[in-house]
Design a protein around this motif. Structure first.
Motif, PDB file in Angstrom:
ATOM      1  N   GLN A  37       9.820  37.167  37.698  1.00 14.49           N
ATOM      2  CA  GLN A  37       9.321  37.647  39.000  1.00 14.49           C
ATOM      3  C   GLN A  37       8.875  39.128  38.958  1.00 14.49           C
ATOM      4  O   GLN A  37       7.894  39.511  39.517  1.00 14.49           O
ATOM      5  CB  GLN A  37      10.295  37.249  39.788  1.00 14.49           C
ATOM      6  N   GLY A  57      -6.895  39.011  30.049  1.00 11.72           N
ATOM      7  CA  GLY A  57      -7.523  40.095  30.781  1.00 11.72           C
ATOM      8  C   GLY A  57      -7.111  41.391  30.625  1.00 11.72           C
ATOM      9  O   GLY A  57      -7.193  42.220  31.546  1.00 11.72           O
ATOM     10  N   SER A  85      -0.487  48.837  36.365  1.00 11.37           N
ATOM     11  CA  SER A  85      -0.073  48.456  37.765  1.00 11.37           C
ATOM     12  C   SER A  85       0.714  47.287  37.905  1.00 11.37           C
ATOM     13  O   SER A  85       0.831  46.509  36.603  1.00 11.37           O
ATOM     14  CB  SER A  85      -1.414  48.229  38.557  1.00 11.37           C
ATOM     15  N   GLN A 110      -1.225  44.205  36.287  1.00  7.92           N
ATOM     16  CA  GLN A 110      -1.342  44.370  34.782  1.00  7.92           C
ATOM     17  C   GLN A 110      -0.236  44.009  34.125  1.00  7.92           C
ATOM     18  O   GLN A 110      -0.214  43.265  33.295  1.00  7.92           O
ATOM     19  CB  GLN A 110      -2.025  45.506  34.372  1.00  7.92           C
ATOM     20  N   ARG A 146       0.234  40.304  33.721  1.00 15.16           N
ATOM     21  CA  ARG A 146      -0.559  39.733  32.652  1.00 15.16           C
ATOM     22  C   ARG A 146       0.290  39.924  31.477  1.00 15.16           C
ATOM     23  O   ARG A 146       0.098  39.226  30.589  1.00 15.16           O
ATOM     24  CB  ARG A 146      -1.899  40.553  32.565  1.00 15.16           C
ATOM     25  N   ASP A 182       0.378  42.780  45.235  1.00 12.59           N
ATOM     26  CA  ASP A 182      -0.372  43.032  46.243  1.00 12.59           C
ATOM     27  C   ASP A 182      -1.342  41.902  46.625  1.00 12.59           C
ATOM     28  O   ASP A 182      -1.597  41.053  45.554  1.00 12.59           O
ATOM     29  CB  ASP A 182      -1.109  44.227  46.153  1.00 12.59           C
ATOM     30  N   ALA A 183      -1.534  41.633  47.908  1.00 16.02           N
ATOM     31  CA  ALA A 183      -2.305  40.375  48.035  1.00 16.02           C
ATOM     32  C   ALA A 183      -3.616  40.360  47.299  1.00 16.02           C
ATOM     33  O   ALA A 183      -3.999  39.279  46.755  1.00 16.02           O
ATOM     34  CB  ALA A 183      -2.566  40.658  49.654  1.00 16.02           C
ATOM     35  N   SER A 184      -4.302  41.490  46.879  1.00 15.68           N
ATOM     36  CA  SER A 184      -5.706  41.287  46.591  1.00 15.68           C
ATOM     37  C   SER A 184      -5.410  40.981  44.833  1.00 15.68           C
ATOM     38  O   SER A 184      -6.453  40.523  44.212  1.00 15.68           O
ATOM     39  CB  SER A 184      -6.578  42.423  46.760  1.00 15.68           C
ATOM     40  N   ILE A 185      -4.229  41.394  44.445  1.00 20.11           N
ATOM     41  CA  ILE A 185      -3.803  40.930  42.938  1.00 20.11           C
ATOM     42  C   ILE A 185      -3.547  39.584  42.886  1.00 20.11           C
ATOM     43  O   ILE A 185      -3.658  39.221  41.632  1.00 20.11           O
ATOM     44  CB  ILE A 185      -2.874  42.077  42.546  1.00 20.11           C
ATOM     45  N   ALA A 206      -4.361  36.512  43.530  1.00 20.44           N
ATOM     46  CA  ALA A 206      -5.381  35.658  43.474  1.00 20.44           C
ATOM     47  C   ALA A 206      -5.882  35.814  41.976  1.00 20.44           C
ATOM     48  O   ALA A 206      -5.974  34.772  41.526  1.00 20.44           O
ATOM     49  CB  ALA A 206      -6.617  35.893  44.614  1.00 20.44           C
ATOM     50  N   GLN A 207      -5.796  37.023  41.461  1.00 25.09           N
ATOM     51  CA  GLN A 207      -6.361  37.296  40.232  1.00 25.09           C
ATOM     52  C   GLN A 207      -5.362  36.358  39.331  1.00 25.09           C
ATOM     53  O   GLN A 207      -5.718  36.017  38.344  1.00 25.09           O
ATOM     54  CB  GLN A 207      -6.277  38.961  39.786  1.00 25.09           C
ATOM     55  N   LEU A 224      -2.990  34.167  39.975  1.00 29.63           N
ATOM     56  CA  LEU A 224      -3.073  32.946  40.278  1.00 29.63           C
ATOM     57  C   LEU A 224      -4.240  32.152  39.391  1.00 29.63           C
ATOM     58  O   LEU A 224      -4.125  31.114  38.668  1.00 29.63           O
ATOM     59  CB  LEU A 224      -3.088  32.450  41.645  1.00 29.63           C
ATOM     60  N   ASN A 225      -5.249  32.675  39.406  1.00 29.75           N
ATOM     61  CA  ASN A 225      -6.512  32.198  38.883  1.00 29.75           C
ATOM     62  C   ASN A 225      -6.356  32.163  37.347  1.00 29.75           C
ATOM     63  O   ASN A 225      -6.591  31.164  36.455  1.00 29.75           O
ATOM     64  CB  ASN A 225      -7.563  33.148  38.699  1.00 29.75           C
ATOM     65  N   VAL A 280       0.608  29.465  48.364  1.00 25.71           N
ATOM     66  CA  VAL A 280       0.556  29.727  46.892  1.00 25.71           C
ATOM     67  C   VAL A 280       0.969  28.342  46.154  1.00 25.71           C
ATOM     68  O   VAL A 280       0.386  27.760  45.115  1.00 25.71           O
ATOM     69  CB  VAL A 280       1.523  30.731  46.209  1.00 25.71           C
TER      70      VAL A 280
END
Ligand SMILES: Nc1ncnc2c1ncn2[C@@H]1O[C@H](COP(=O)(O)OP(=O)(O)OP(=O)(O)O)[C@@H](O)[C@H]1O
Ligand SMILES: Nc1ncnc2c1ncn2[C@@H]1O[C@H](COP(=O)(O)OP(=O)(O)O)[C@@H](O)[C@H]1O
Ligand code: SF4
Ligand code: SF4
Ligand SMILES: [Mg+2]
Ligand SMILES: [Mg+2]
Lengths: 297, 333, 330
Positions: C99, C142, C156, C159, C162, C186-189, C191-192, C194-195, C217
């Motif tokens: 986590q 990535g 970050s 990353q 990842r 963060d919210a915008s990360i 989605a990345q 999860l994808n 999610v």
């Protein structure tokens, strides 16, 4: 994706910001620690080079007219009761004192790290056993014991002193390391290592130990200074480095008989020791701040 | 929307942190207003300056942070011109604040009853007896069962949700005109979060206080707020009422954020989400021009050179973008 | 479909130490008699509020936490009691993503080393092959391979996650436990990441156990979902079925508590009363009874078993019967 702002070339050639690089960067901002570092480097250099460039030999006896000379151009720090040049002896004594300081710290650390690491990592029964042993070692009244010992084993070489200091000096390190391991083993990266099947020994030495360097190095830095004083104290008990090999400790001890007529004999090793120990302490403080774990995760 | 209704007017607020490694422009020219009885949602990702903005309003910014510019007009007076003594009076009586981690804001060595009572006694001219009665009333108000017994409990004896209720009781103790809630439900479980949100809505309706509701969770804003300000890198990038923001988002960031959260309606599960590429820029190395340009699918040459102004593109809807998104976003959820 | 993981009557109690002798004075019943299975190639979501035992269940299954009782069958093999040296080769097949993207990466290791460590430990390939594999994996998740020598603090949160994912898949595992893989991001990360998880599942034919509290999610990624409450699984169903016809009163409340980013939808909430009881002393009978709006006398007396009500939908409530008959109101 990722750090767009950084160009590829910059990444390949750029400085990898290792932990130690960052520590160095922060340490440079700590004035007193940097001053101490410079002073220590000068002292160490002087002790290494000094005896070679000095026109006198360490144990070269002067003529009777040169006994107990106050400082002069010929003998910048005067001479001692045997007419030997104090400055030369100070350099040489510094070698011995620093050697004792460093090697006893290293040996004590070795023991301390091994005991602390296994106790802290495995916990439970092993921890109890090792820590009880540590407590017992702590409760031995070292000084009285040494007084007795010194009458049995007269005089000791440098390495015996190192051994004595190490045998009676590893417990604090063991406790520090155990404390670190106790908390670090709870980290998720340790669990991650177990998840990929890393063995316990490899986890201890390769994954956890590098993370506990900060307090170990601080303790070691402070320890060098402490052990220089320890050696001096042992000298008083007649257990220190034995003359004619000089150490700052035994120079000081010798000087006490001549204190009234030749105070420079006290001042020189006393001040040298004082400055060195103080510098190690300030450097230790500086390192402690520079390695504050809160700053880098 | 007459002017007298305005309760808080933050104008061009700039709060910077002067650190060893450089200046962090945590809040860099934020402006927003809150009317009496309004709930304004301030949303954005971590580090975008939400907490610093709220601390600036309370004037609790600690060095190396400093409010370098701007006005914070509260009930017609600039808070930045008040003396520390005057601010102390305002804090807790006219403006109250609740934080994410209630444990750190409660003193572990005093009972919760004593702590609320103390807050009351500082700001109100009441006897101990009356203050205690009011405390128990407040505990009941925020839905704490058996308030008489709870009065004598210590913070660690309460669950996270209970503690947050205590914080709200304390905040409500002096009937504030403005409540600042900074991620007050972030640490809570969904079912507990639902309870606390319901409580806040209820208290807001009953007392008519205004709320500055700070969160990173867009969904909570949709539920709580009348108006919404979306922040990115210390600036407001989009500002409007809740329908404008959620139904017609015009800033590429807001638009991207809304599309990237998994929706409970879509049939297209297990398919890639339309994610925003890249990441929030390093505060020491802000990109030139529009701060969102490295991540923005609509960025042009101009965006890389110039910083757009926050401009009104329809009544009450402000967007900081040269090329606002045109399409109407289909409803999410 | 083949069952890759099968959990039978799994129990994990943690001791609460006390007294001068540090003896257990009580037990935290983190996971208390839980059974479920995970099919090969699917994503099984485990949801529930904090302290419900999701993480403990996930970590016990891959033997990061020693089970107190029960049986764990992985890939047809009972691994419950395997000693660590026999377990090591199996660890290659089952990995975990943590986590906390900060705590789970060793701050003193360059990320290339972090990703290479599993290869080293399992003695796969020589140095050059290992390095090639690290670069390959970094590209796959990535990360730019040029960053290989850098330390975790330079990255970050997204990353770092990842990097954690790269470490988990570098050995080509069959099964990955993902413990709240996006909740610290963060919210915008989110989605990345999860994808990325979805993409990797496709490419590498992974089986996931996804532990998360964000139901949106979990819904997006999972094929089937298990709902946990106080150490028990109270409902298991296929994702669609669970969201369209939740049968357990707790699941219903949980679903209704999800905030929805749409101001036009004003949901009728089922507001649960009170807090989650302590897992040291859970309520008798049905553990949810203290907060359940349908609770009757029997709920305090008897523990409802997890029963199959049809088409792989399991529920543990006295008032849900086979054939999905619901009789709460009686
Ligand atoms: N090592 C441990 N020692 C003692 N108790 C523990 C330990 N690990 C977990 N627990 C307890 O077990 C219960 C279940 O914990 P677990 O971490 O599995 O919950 P979770 O469902 O993952 O919650 P969260 O959503 O907060 O991560 C909790 O009450 C927790 O306090
Ligand atoms: N005490 C501080 N010193 C230096 N920088 C700070 C400090 N507090 C906050 N910041 C910086 O200010 C920016 C905004 O922070 P904050 O308002 O806490 O963000 P959030 O929107 O998550 O609440 C961040 O870049 C943060 O790192
Ligand atoms: S100004 Fe340009 S870069 Fe910035 S959000 Fe608008 S389109 Fe994107
Ligand atoms: S068994 Fe009883 S208490 Fe439990 S969920 Fe069903 S109705 Fe509620
Ligand atoms: Mg904040
Ligand atoms: Mg967990």
């Amino acid at each position: 994706m990722a750090v767009e702002a950084t160009k590829i070339e910059e990444v390949l050639t750029g400085r990898v910001e290792t932990y130690w690089y960052l520590v160095g960067k922060r340490l440079r901002k700590h004035r007193l620690a940097m001053l101490s570092l410079v002073v220590l480097i000068l002292i160490i250099l002087a002790c290494i080079v000094g005896p070679y460039i000095s026109p006198y030999k360490v144990s070269e006896l002067g003529s009777t007219t040169e006994v107990l000379q106050p400082p002069s151009w010929k003998h910048p720090l005067g001479t001692d009761e045997l007419g030997r040049d104090v400055l030369t002896r100070l350099f040489y004594g510094g070698r011995i004192s620093l050697l004792v300081g460093f090697s006893s710290v290293v040996s004590a650390l070795l023991v301390g790290i091994i005991v602390g690491a296994y106790a802290g990592y495995f916990g439970g029964f092993l921890d109890t056993i090792l820590m009880r042993f540590t407590d017992i070692m702590f409760s031995i009244p070292v000084m009285p014991l040494l007084i007795v010992l010194s009458s049995v084993i007269p005089g000791a070489g440098v390495w015996k002193i190192v051994l004595v200091i190490a045998i009676f000096g590893w417990m604090t390190d063991a406790r520090i390391v155990r404390g670190m391991f106790l908390s670090l083993r709870e980290n998720e990266y340790v669990e991650a290592a177990r998840a990929i099947g890393v063995s316990n020994n490899r986890i201890i030495w390769r994954h956890i130990l590098p993370n506990s360097f900060a307090p170990i190095i601080v303790s070691a830095t402070l320890g060098v200074g402490g052990n220089i004083i320890y050696e001096a104290a042992l000298s008083y008990l007649g257990f220190g480095v034995m003359p004619p090999t000089p150490s700052w400790g035994n120079m000081l001890q010798n000087a006490q008989y001549a204190m009234a007529i030749a105070p420079w004999l006290v001042w020189s090793p006393g001040l040298a020791m004082f400055i060195t120990v103080l510098a190690f302490n300030y450097l230790g403080d500086g390192l402690r701040d520079a390695m504050d774990p809160k700053l880098y995760r | 929307m007459e002017r007298e209704e305005t309760l808080l007017d933050v104008r061009n607020l700039k709060t910077y942190f002067f650190t060893d490694d450089g200046v962090v422009k945590a809040v860099d020219g934020m402006s927003f207003t809150i009317r009496k009885g309004e709930v304004l949602g301030l949303v954005g990702e971590s580090g975008c300056g939400k907490s610093v903005a709220s601390l600036s309003i309370m004037q609790l910014v600690e060095p190396p942070g400093k409010i370098v510019e701007g006005e914070i007009i509260f009930k017609g007076e600039d808070l930045l011109k008040k003396t520390p003594e005057q601010m102390r009076k305002i804090r807790g009586s006219e403006i109250a604040m609740i934080f994410q981690e209630p444990m750190t804001s409660l003193n572990p060595v005093y009972t919760i009853g004593n702590q609320i009572m103390e807050a009351i006694l500082i700001h109100q001219d009441l006897s101990e007896e009356e203050a205690k009665k009011r405390t128990i009333e407040l505990l009941r108000l925020v839905g704490i069962p058996e308030p008489e017994r709870r009065f004598n409990q210590y913070p660690h004896e309460l669950s996270g949700g209970m503690r947050q209720r205590v914080m709200i009781a304390m905040a409500m103790s002096c009937n504030p005109d403005l409540l600042i809630s900074d991620e007050a439900t972030t640490a809570l479980d969904v079912t507990i979060q639902a309870q606390i949100l319901e409580l806040m809505k209820d208290l807001q309706r009953k007392t008519g206080m205004a709320i500055l509701f700070i969160t990173h969770d867009l969904a909570l804003v949709a539920e709580m707020a009348h108006s919404v300000a979306v922040a990115y890198t210390g600036k407001i990038v989009e500002y409007g009422d809740v329908y404008q923001i959620f139904k017609k988002p015009r800033h590429p960031y807001t638009y991207g954020l809304l599309s990237s959260v998994p929706s409970l309606k879509t049939e297209k599960t297990k398919t890639p989400l339309p994610a925003i590429e890249g990441m929030v820029p390093n505060p020491y190395k802000m990109p030139s021009g529009c701060h969102f340009n490295p991540r923005c699918p609509f960025a042009t040459e101009r965006c890389r050179k110039e910083m757009p102004e926050l401009a009104e593109i329809e009544p009450g809807h402000l967007v900081r973008c040269f090329h606002p998104v045109a399409v109407e976003k289909e409803a999410v959820s | 479909m083949r069952k890759l993981v099968e959990v039978q009557n799994l129990i994990k109690y943690f001791p609460v130490l006390g007294g001068i002798f540090s003896r257990p004075v009580a037990w935290v019943k983190a996971v208390d008699d839980v059974s479920f299975h995970i099919f090969e190639g699917e994503t099984f979501g485990l949801v529930g509020e904090s302290g419900s035992g999701k993480t403990t269940a996930g970590k016990t299954i891959i033997r990061l936490i020693e089970p107190t009782k029960g049986k764990i069958i992985f890939d047809g093999k009972d691994i419950t009691k395997l000693p660590e040296n026999q377990l090591r080769p199996i660890r290659r097949e089952m990995q975990i993503i943590f986590q906390d993207p900060y705590g789970s990466l060793n701050p003193r290791m360059p990320i290339g080393e972090i990703i290479r460590e599993p290869l080293l430990v399992h003695g796969i390939g020589d140095k050059k092959e290992q390095e090639e594999r690290v670069v390959e994996i970094m590209k796959l998740v990535g990360l730019r391979p040029e960053y290989l020598r850098r330390y975790p603090h330079e990255f970050s949160g997204g990353q770092r996650q990842r990097i954690g994912i790269a470490r988990a898949i570098v050995l080509n595992p069959k099964f990955v436990v993902a413990d709240e893989p996006v909740s610290a991001l963060d919210a915008s990360i989110q989605a990345q990441v999860l994808n990325l998880l979805l993409e990797l599942q496709q490419k590498l034919a992974l089986t996931y156990l996804l532990v998360a509290h964000n139901l949106a999610v979990v819904r997006h990624v999972s094929d089937r979902i298990g709902v946990m409450y106080l150490g028990k699984i109270v409902e298991v169903a296929e994702t669609k079925e669970l969201f369209s016809t939740p049968l357990h009163p707790y699941t219903q409340a949980l679903l209704s508590a999800i905030p929805i980013p749409d101001p036009e939808i004003k949901k009728e909430r089922i507001l649960l009363q009170g807090d989650i009881p302590s897992p040291i002393n859970p309520p008798s009978g049905c553990r949810f009874r203290t907060r359940c709006r349908f609770a009757k006398d029997i709920c305090a007396e008897k523990e409802p078993p997890l029963i199959d009500v049809g088409s792989g939908h399991y529920v543990a409530c006295h008032f849900v019967k086979e054939g999905k008959v619901v009789e709460y109101s009686k």
